[in-house]
Design a protein around this motif. Structure first.
Motif, PDB file in Angstrom:
ATOM      1  N   ARG A 120      -2.767  -6.196   3.186  1.00 25.83           N
ATOM      2  CA  ARG A 120      -3.871  -7.024   2.713  1.00 25.83           C
ATOM      3  C   ARG A 120      -5.183  -6.651   3.406  1.00 25.83           C
ATOM      4  N   ALA A 121      -5.131  -6.418   4.721  1.00 22.50           N
ATOM      5  CA  ALA A 121      -6.348  -6.040   5.429  1.00 22.50           C
ATOM      6  C   ALA A 121      -6.872  -4.687   4.949  1.00 22.50           C
ATOM      7  N   THR A 122      -5.973  -3.773   4.627  1.00 20.63           N
ATOM      8  CA  THR A 122      -6.395  -2.475   4.105  1.00 20.63           C
ATOM      9  C   THR A 122      -7.026  -2.630   2.726  1.00 20.63           C
ATOM     10  N   GLU A 123      -6.476  -3.522   1.917  1.00 25.26           N
ATOM     11  CA  GLU A 123      -7.085  -3.805   0.620  1.00 25.26           C
ATOM     12  C   GLU A 123      -8.495  -4.366   0.811  1.00 25.26           C
ATOM     13  N   ARG A 182       3.364   3.738   3.173  1.00 20.35           N
ATOM     14  CA  ARG A 182       3.448   2.805   2.055  1.00 20.35           C
ATOM     15  C   ARG A 182       2.068   2.469   1.483  1.00 20.35           C
ATOM     16  N   THR A 183       1.019   2.723   2.233  1.00 18.96           N
ATOM     17  CA  THR A 183      -0.344   2.474   1.741  1.00 18.96           C
ATOM     18  C   THR A 183      -1.101   3.779   1.510  1.00 18.96           C
ATOM     19  N   ALA A 184      -0.395   4.888   1.403  1.00 21.29           N
ATOM     20  CA  ALA A 184      -1.040   6.204   1.322  1.00 21.29           C
ATOM     21  C   ALA A 184      -2.003   6.299   0.138  1.00 21.29           C
ATOM     22  N   ALA A 185      -1.612   5.782  -1.022  1.00 20.07           N
ATOM     23  CA  ALA A 185      -2.483   5.859  -2.205  1.00 20.07           C
ATOM     24  C   ALA A 185      -3.764   5.061  -1.976  1.00 20.07           C
ATOM     25  N   LEU A 186      -3.640   3.915  -1.335  1.00 18.36           N
ATOM     26  CA  LEU A 186      -4.805   3.091  -1.036  1.00 18.36           C
ATOM     27  C   LEU A 186      -5.705   3.781  -0.008  1.00 18.36           C
TER      28      LEU A 186
END
Length: 236
Positions: A211-214, A19-23
């Motif tokens: 959020r932490a990945t952001e 779900r965070t692959a693009a990020l």
């Protein structure tokens, strides 16, 4: 270099990463990491990153220690407390080496103000440690393990020979087998906690991971942009 096996397809970590692959891709391709990989990153940007990351590691270690104090399994508590010690000792030793290499004095280091993005990330982890359930706190801590290993191993794989590379120590620290083992342990713990959690808690865990990945992206961007407080002009 250690290539991580994929997490179990039916677990929380696999879904969170997907779900965070693009990020995740945006982090690897960020100009800071791209320049670090090809050895063109200027020393001023890396020096700012090193100073901020040393400060971040204190907050990260505090949050890890808080998680360790709430772990029900002694093995999990030992892993989390050991990771807290590693953040304070081993990784800060890496940063101290670069500070010495750059010739920064203690006064110069202290004189660098913590910019908004770095302070935001540190404050977010401390807030999770104080206010969030144990599984959510662990999910918020996971990106610092996993994203760094992903970036380090991706750079090493693309770069190959690091002879003479100015940031060799940084790349090898996060791409080596020992750090990969810590990532696997953190993933395993997060998956186990998510499997035992309610749907509402799992949703909160994903929100914390996201959020932490952001904040990981923002942290590197802060160093690249040499971020400062735009409100400093109005200080008394």
């Amino acid at each position: 270099m250690s290539t991580l096996p994929p997490p179990p397809a039916d677990g929380f970590c696999a879904r969170a990463w997907s779900r965070t692959a693009a990020l995740q891709q945006a982090i690897v391709e960020h100009p800071f990491n791209a320049a670090l990989a090809d050895a063109t990153l200027d020393r001023d940007r890396f020096a700012q990153y090193v100073v901020q990351d040393a400060r971040y590691l204190v907050g990260f270690a505090q949050a890890l220690a808080a998680a360790a104090s709430r772990a029900g399994d002694p093995a999990d508590a030992a892993f989390l407390s050991g990771a807290a010690q590693g953040a304070l000792v081993e990784e800060r030793r890496l940063h101290a080496g670069y500070v010495e290499e750059f010739g920064l004095t203690a006064a110069e280091v202290e004189g660098v103000e913590t910019p908004p993005s770095a302070l935001g990330y540190i404050s977010y982890l401390r807030a999770c440690a104080l206010t969030e359930p144990y599984p959510v706190l662990v999910a918020a801590l996971l990106p610092c393990f996993w994203v760094y290993q992903h970036v380090g191993s991706t750079i090493l794989e693309a770069t190959g020979d690091l002879t003479g590379h100015p940031y060799r120590a940084w790349i090898e620290t996060y791409a080596d087998d020992e750090f990969a083992e810590a990532v696997l342990a953190a993933r395993d713990l997060t998956d186990r906690l998510a499997a035992e959690a309610t749907g509402e808690t799992r949703d909160a865990m994903f929100a914390a991971f996201q959020r932490a990945t952001e904040y990981e992206w923002l942290f590197w961007n802060s160093a690249w942009e040499k971020e400062e407080w735009p409100t400093a002009r109005w200080r008394a």
